[in-house]
Write an enzyme that holds these catalytic residues in place. Structure first.
Site, PDB file in Angstrom:
ATOM      1  N   ASP A  92      15.932  25.289  74.624  1.00  0.00           N
ATOM      2  CA  ASP A  92      15.764  24.704  73.292  1.00  0.00           C
ATOM      3  C   ASP A  92      17.066  24.021  72.916  1.00  0.00           C
ATOM      4  OD1 ASP A  92      15.133  24.043  70.734  1.00  0.00           O
ATOM      5  OD2 ASP A  92      15.087  26.092  69.969  1.00  0.00           O
ATOM      6  N   ASP A 111      19.139  27.632  65.879  1.00  0.00           N
ATOM      7  CA  ASP A 111      18.504  27.796  64.562  1.00  0.00           C
ATOM      8  C   ASP A 111      17.573  29.008  64.524  1.00  0.00           C
ATOM      9  OD1 ASP A 111      15.785  26.812  65.466  1.00  0.00           O
ATOM     10  OD2 ASP A 111      16.961  25.021  65.843  1.00  0.00           O
ATOM     11  N   HIS A 117       8.613  24.437  67.480  1.00  0.00           N
ATOM     12  CA  HIS A 117       8.886  25.791  67.969  1.00  0.00           C
ATOM     13  C   HIS A 117       7.638  26.442  68.557  1.00  0.00           C
ATOM     14  CE1 HIS A 117      12.606  25.599  65.259  1.00  0.00           C
ATOM     15  NE2 HIS A 117      13.010  25.595  66.506  1.00  0.00           N
ATOM     16  N   GLY A 157      25.472  28.425  77.945  1.00  0.00           N
ATOM     17  CA  GLY A 157      24.207  28.841  78.546  1.00  0.00           C
ATOM     18  C   GLY A 157      24.114  28.530  80.031  1.00  0.00           C
ATOM     19  N   ASP A 202      19.391  16.762  72.023  1.00  0.00           N
ATOM     20  CA  ASP A 202      19.127  15.632  72.915  1.00  0.00           C
ATOM     21  C   ASP A 202      20.124  15.645  74.079  1.00  0.00           C
ATOM     22  OD1 ASP A 202      17.079  14.162  71.219  1.00  0.00           O
ATOM     23  OD2 ASP A 202      18.737  14.448  69.820  1.00  0.00           O
ATOM     24  N   GLN A 248      30.542  20.146  67.668  1.00  0.00           N
ATOM     25  CA  GLN A 248      29.768  19.084  67.041  1.00  0.00           C
ATOM     26  C   GLN A 248      29.887  19.136  65.520  1.00  0.00           C
ATOM     27  OE1 GLN A 248      25.996  20.175  68.728  1.00  0.00           O
ATOM     28  NE2 GLN A 248      26.299  22.307  68.137  1.00  0.00           N
ATOM     29  N   PRO A 251      27.040  18.225  74.457  1.00  0.00           N
ATOM     30  CA  PRO A 251      26.947  19.539  75.098  1.00  0.00           C
ATOM     31  C   PRO A 251      25.598  19.811  75.774  1.00  0.00           C
ATOM     32  CG  PRO A 251      27.221  19.761  72.689  1.00  0.00           C
ATOM     33  CD  PRO A 251      27.342  18.305  73.032  1.00  0.00           C
TER      34      PRO A 251
HETATM   35  N1  SPD Z   1      16.010  14.381  68.690  1.00  0.00           N
HETATM   36  C1  SPD Z   1      15.986  15.761  68.351  1.00  0.00           C
HETATM   37  C2  SPD Z   1      15.699  16.669  69.479  1.00  0.00           C
HETATM   38  C3  SPD Z   1      15.945  18.070  69.066  1.00  0.00           C
HETATM   39  C4  SPD Z   1      15.431  19.076  70.001  1.00  0.00           C
HETATM   40  N2  SPD Z   1      15.861  20.408  69.668  1.00  0.00           N
HETATM   41  C5  SPD Z   1      15.652  20.842  68.370  1.00  0.00           C
HETATM   42  C6  SPD Z   1      16.095  22.251  68.178  1.00  0.00           C
HETATM   43  C7  SPD Z   1      15.145  23.027  67.360  1.00  0.00           C
HETATM   44  N3  SPD Z   1      15.245  24.421  67.595  1.00  0.00           N
END
Ligand code: SPD
Length: 309
Positions: free
Chosen positions: A174, A104, A80, A156, A177, A49, A181
């Site tokens: 986590d 992250d 989080h 994963g 969208d 990406q 992937p």
């Molecule tokens: N539209 C954004 C959705 C993001 C969901 N995951 C975010 C990762 C943060 N650790």
């Protein structure tokens, strides 16, 4: 899997980005979000990406993947804390935790605040995301060296598929969208593999998008969790102003018992959070009327959606 209900539309390129701003258009919703920028800190095309990091004027550092907002340093605590703590406090003894995605490291950091956790395994497909976050979000990655944490950079889904049955107490998904992937993280095969990898009483918790924009996806999640054997599936709601609609969800599925509000003793010694409290835990599971109706219309048991009170 019904692809219509399990994916959200890809963001088309904006007709014109406003100079000096980053904008994400919420596809099909006639709306979006913009951040005034101070500058761009990184722009990397990984194997998976496009990863960009910006310095914004008022939201701190901003991470985007393929043009979609993932994290800002100003508000990521909402997401989080609400992905991690409801699941970990709802489990009576979370010792082994698996995080799928989470590059992250914001979720990992929240998991490590639970002293009863003995091992956290994080499996993120894109190592570049973590390396850039170590550099630009050092506050999220500060605990990555905790001896209880192990970071792997691989697929994963394969990891969960290969996991010996009953390996984990809690699995946290986590992901980004359900596009590219991350789309497979909403597929029945993945839910079934998580079910097998959990111990009895184990909890699967994942981010499940906006209740306003992605109701079909949420219905799909409840249907799929039940289809693969989870006894209970409940959704919790929280504000997240930088994600589509500004309102977000996580959904929790439990392997062999229904989800109950944690007893007060569970919260003894709880560290200070920015958003999550025992009261927020209970309130977050209160389901809006339209959501209960959507589950009923899909032939799903809305009992769990009525809240934990
Ligand atoms: N539209 C954004 C959705 C993001 C969901 N995951 C975010 C990762 C943060 N650790």
């Amino acid at each position: 899997m019904d692809n219509r209900s399990a994916t959200v539309a890809a963001a088309p390129p904006l007709a014109g980005q406003i100079p000096g701003w980053f904008s994400e258009e919420w596809a099909g919703e006639g709306s979006g979000i913009s951040f005034r920028l101070r500058g761009k800190l990184a722009d990397v095309q990984s194997e998976f990406q496009r990863i960009e990091v910006f310095e914004t004027e008022r939201f701190g550092t901003l991470l985007t993947l393929d043009g979609l907002v993932m994290v800002t340093s100003r508000d990521n605590f909402l997401y989080h804390e609400m992905l991690v703590h409801p699941a970990l406090y709802a489990h009576p003894a979370p010792r082994d935790v698996l995080i799928i995605g989470g590059g992250d490291c914001g979720s990992l950091q929240q998991v490590l605040r639970h002293r009863e956790v003995e091992r956290v395994t994080q499996v993120e497909i894109d190592e570049q995301v973590t390396r850039l976050c170590e550099r630009f979000f050092p506050e999220l990655c500060a605990d990555n060296g905790d001896p209880r944490a192990t970071l792997h950079f691989e697929d994963g889904i394969d990891w969960v598929r290969r996991a010996p049955p009953g390996s984990y107490d809690v699995i946290l998904v986590d992901g980004s969208d359900p596009l590219g992937p991350a789309a497979v993280l909403f597929a029945e095969e993945f839910y079934a593999a998580c079910f097998a990898a959990l111990r009895p009483g184990g909890i699967l918790a994942g981010q499940t998008e906006s209740p306003l924009f992605h109701l079909d996806l949420l219905t799909h999640v409840h249907r799929t969790a039940k289809a693969v054997g989870f006894v209970d599936c409940q959704t919790l709601f929280f504000p997240q102003c930088v994600y589509p609609s500004g309102w977000w969800t996580a959904s929790l599925a439990r392997k062999s018992e229904t989800l109950q509000p944690p007893p007060a003793t569970r919260f003894q010694g709880m560290p200070a959070m920015q958003y999550y409290t025992p009261q927020v835990h209970q309130a977050a599971f209160a389901a809006p009327a339209f959501f209960v109706r959507a589950l009923q219309a899909a032939g799903l048991d809305p009992a769990g959606a009525a809240g934990q009170g």
